[in-house]
Scaffold this motif. Sequence first.
Motif, PDB file in Angstrom:
ATOM      1  N   UNK A   1       0.831  -1.208   0.000  1.00 58.21           N
ATOM      2  CA  UNK A   1       0.000   0.000   0.000  1.00 58.21           C
ATOM      3  C   UNK A   1       0.865   1.258   0.000  1.00 58.21           C
ATOM      4  N   UNK A   2       1.974   1.223   0.690  1.00 59.18           N
ATOM      5  CA  UNK A   2       2.852   2.397   0.720  1.00 59.18           C
ATOM      6  C   UNK A   2       3.600   2.586  -0.587  1.00 59.18           C
ATOM      7  N   UNK A   3       3.879   1.511  -1.319  1.00 58.93           N
ATOM      8  CA  UNK A   3       4.732   1.620  -2.492  1.00 58.93           C
ATOM      9  C   UNK A   3       4.074   1.395  -3.832  1.00 58.93           C
ATOM     10  N   UNK A   4       2.865   0.842  -3.860  1.00 61.01           N
ATOM     11  CA  UNK A   4       2.243   0.512  -5.135  1.00 61.01           C
ATOM     12  C   UNK A   4       1.927   1.776  -5.926  1.00 61.01           C
ATOM     13  N   UNK A   5       2.092   1.736  -7.251  1.00 60.18           N
ATOM     14  CA  UNK A   5       1.780   2.906  -8.072  1.00 60.18           C
ATOM     15  C   UNK A   5       0.281   3.179  -8.086  1.00 60.18           C
ATOM     16  N   UNK A   6      -0.091   4.469  -8.000  1.00 59.23           N
ATOM     17  CA  UNK A   6      -1.492   4.869  -7.997  1.00 59.23           C
ATOM     18  C   UNK A   6      -1.772   5.792  -9.169  1.00 59.23           C
ATOM     19  N   UNK A   7      -3.002   5.820  -9.603  1.00 58.31           N
ATOM     20  CA  UNK A   7      -3.418   6.801 -10.606  1.00 58.31           C
ATOM     21  C   UNK A   7      -4.888   7.109 -10.399  1.00 58.31           C
ATOM     22  N   UNK A  19      -8.471  -3.388  -9.403  1.00 59.89           N
ATOM     23  CA  UNK A  19      -7.802  -4.094 -10.496  1.00 59.89           C
ATOM     24  C   UNK A  19      -6.448  -4.657 -10.072  1.00 59.89           C
ATOM     25  N   UNK A  20      -5.727  -3.916  -9.219  1.00 61.67           N
ATOM     26  CA  UNK A  20      -4.390  -4.362  -8.827  1.00 61.67           C
ATOM     27  C   UNK A  20      -4.413  -5.641  -8.002  1.00 61.67           C
ATOM     28  N   UNK A  21      -5.573  -6.019  -7.497  1.00 62.15           N
ATOM     29  CA  UNK A  21      -5.656  -7.224  -6.679  1.00 62.15           C
ATOM     30  C   UNK A  21      -5.874  -8.480  -7.503  1.00 62.15           C
ATOM     31  N   UNK A  22      -6.184  -8.319  -8.803  1.00 61.93           N
ATOM     32  CA  UNK A  22      -6.521  -9.468  -9.637  1.00 61.93           C
ATOM     33  C   UNK A  22      -5.412  -9.770 -10.634  1.00 61.93           C
ATOM     34  N   UNK A 207      -6.763  -6.389  -1.907  1.00 62.97           N
ATOM     35  CA  UNK A 207      -5.300  -6.488  -1.958  1.00 62.97           C
ATOM     36  C   UNK A 207      -4.790  -7.541  -0.985  1.00 62.97           C
ATOM     37  N   UNK A 208      -5.477  -7.666   0.147  1.00 69.86           N
ATOM     38  CA  UNK A 208      -5.078  -8.644   1.155  1.00 69.86           C
ATOM     39  C   UNK A 208      -5.220 -10.073   0.634  1.00 69.86           C
ATOM     40  N   UNK A 209      -6.093 -10.252  -0.376  1.00 71.90           N
ATOM     41  CA  UNK A 209      -6.330 -11.577  -0.931  1.00 71.90           C
ATOM     42  C   UNK A 209      -5.638 -11.781  -2.280  1.00 71.90           C
ATOM     43  N   UNK A 210      -4.839 -10.814  -2.723  1.00 75.52           N
ATOM     44  CA  UNK A 210      -4.166 -10.910  -4.018  1.00 75.52           C
ATOM     45  C   UNK A 210      -3.354 -12.215  -4.072  1.00 75.52           C
ATOM     46  N   UNK A 211      -3.173 -12.838  -5.278  1.00 70.39           N
ATOM     47  CA  UNK A 211      -3.394 -12.247  -6.591  1.00 70.39           C
ATOM     48  C   UNK A 211      -4.785 -12.423  -7.178  1.00 70.39           C
ATOM     49  N   UNK A 212      -5.693 -13.132  -6.554  1.00 68.46           N
ATOM     50  CA  UNK A 212      -7.044 -13.234  -7.114  1.00 68.46           C
ATOM     51  C   UNK A 212      -8.063 -13.427  -6.001  1.00 68.46           C
TER      52      UNK A 212
END
Length: 344
Positions: A1-7, A19-22, A207-212
Motif C-alpha cells: 500500500x505504501x509503495x504501489x503505483x497509484x493513478x 484491479x491491482x488485486x486481480x 489487496x489482502x487476498x491478491x493475486x485473485x
Amino acid sequence: VEGMPLDISSHAIFAGTQRDAFAASYALINPAFQVETFRGYCDPLEVYDYATPSGDITAERIAAFREKMSQSDYVRSLSQVYGAYSEYTDEVAFFIEQVTGHVIPDFRVILRDGVDAVCRRGEEKLAAGGLSEKHAKNLTAMVRSLRCAVTLAERYAQLAEEMLREGTGGPALELMAHTLRRVPRQGAATLYEALQSFLILWQVMCLEQAPSPFAFSVGNAARIFAPYMERDGLSRQQAAALFQHFLVFFNVGERSWAISQNVLIGGRDCAGNDLTSEMSYAILDAFYELNLPQPILSVKLHRNTPQALYESRGRVFFTPGCLTPSLFNDDSLFQTLAEHVFFL
C-alpha cells in the motif's frame, strides 16, 4: 500500500481500484481465455506467466521468483493435492479452486465510526490483555490492515492535490482530495463520503487476498447507504448518479467482469416490515442507466414488497438498458455536491 503505483482517471469521481488485486491468470478477466483450453486454476504458478516485466522488475527476476515459489511449502502441498485428484481436474467441469469463500463483509460500523475509532477499540483490547495468543495475533493483523486503508486514502488525496496544482484530471479532484483526508479515517457524513470510504476499504480487502480475491459481495447496498442519502437530502436522481460511478469500480479487466461481486436490494426486517427505500430505487436506476454485465444485481422479494419495486425491477431486468451520459458530466451538479460536502 505504501509503495504501489497509484493513478486517478480524469473520468473518476471516486479514488480507488480493485484491479491491482486481480492477476491476469484469472480466466474471467484474462483476454487470452478460451473455453476449449481452460483447465481450471490448478497451477499455483500460472500467475507468473502473465507478469509483465517493467523497470527493475525484469523477466529474470520474475523467473527467479517463480522458481523460489515453486519450492515453497504452500506450492508443494497444493501441487500434491492437485496430483492426487488429477483424474478430476483433467476435465474443465471438475477442478479445484483456491477461494476465500463467498463473503459479505458488514461495512456499516466502520463507515459510521471510521478506521481510527475501530482500530482504537482493537488496540484497547490488546492493551487490556487476557487474550489468547491466536486472538491477539489476529487482532493485531486486523488493526494493521485497517491502518492500510488510511495510508491508501492519504496517498490518493496527495495525488489528487498534485493533479489539481498541475491542472490535470477531472472536475472532481478538489472534492475527492477533501473527502480522502476525512474518510475512511473518520466516519462518513454524506453519501459521497460513505461511497468513497467503502471503495478504499474494499480495495484494501481485495489487496489482502491478491493475486485473485474471490467472491466478495457488497451485500444490501440500499440498507448500507440509505441513511447517508437521507441525511444528505439528495434526490433519487443525484443518488443514482453517484452510484453509477460506484458500480464502475467493480468492473475488472478487459472483460468488464466483477468476479461474482453481488449488489443486493430489497428484503424485510425481523418484524416483516419492508426495507425498500429511495436508495433502493436509486440503485435500480444506476443499474438501468449503465447496463453493464457486472456487478450482479439481486433483489429480495417478500409478501410486502411494494408494487413500485416490482415495476422498477422489471424495467432493469426485462428491457434493454440504455447507456446515457452520467449526471456528473454536468459541472453544476459537482458544484452543488461539493458545496454541500464542504458545508457539512
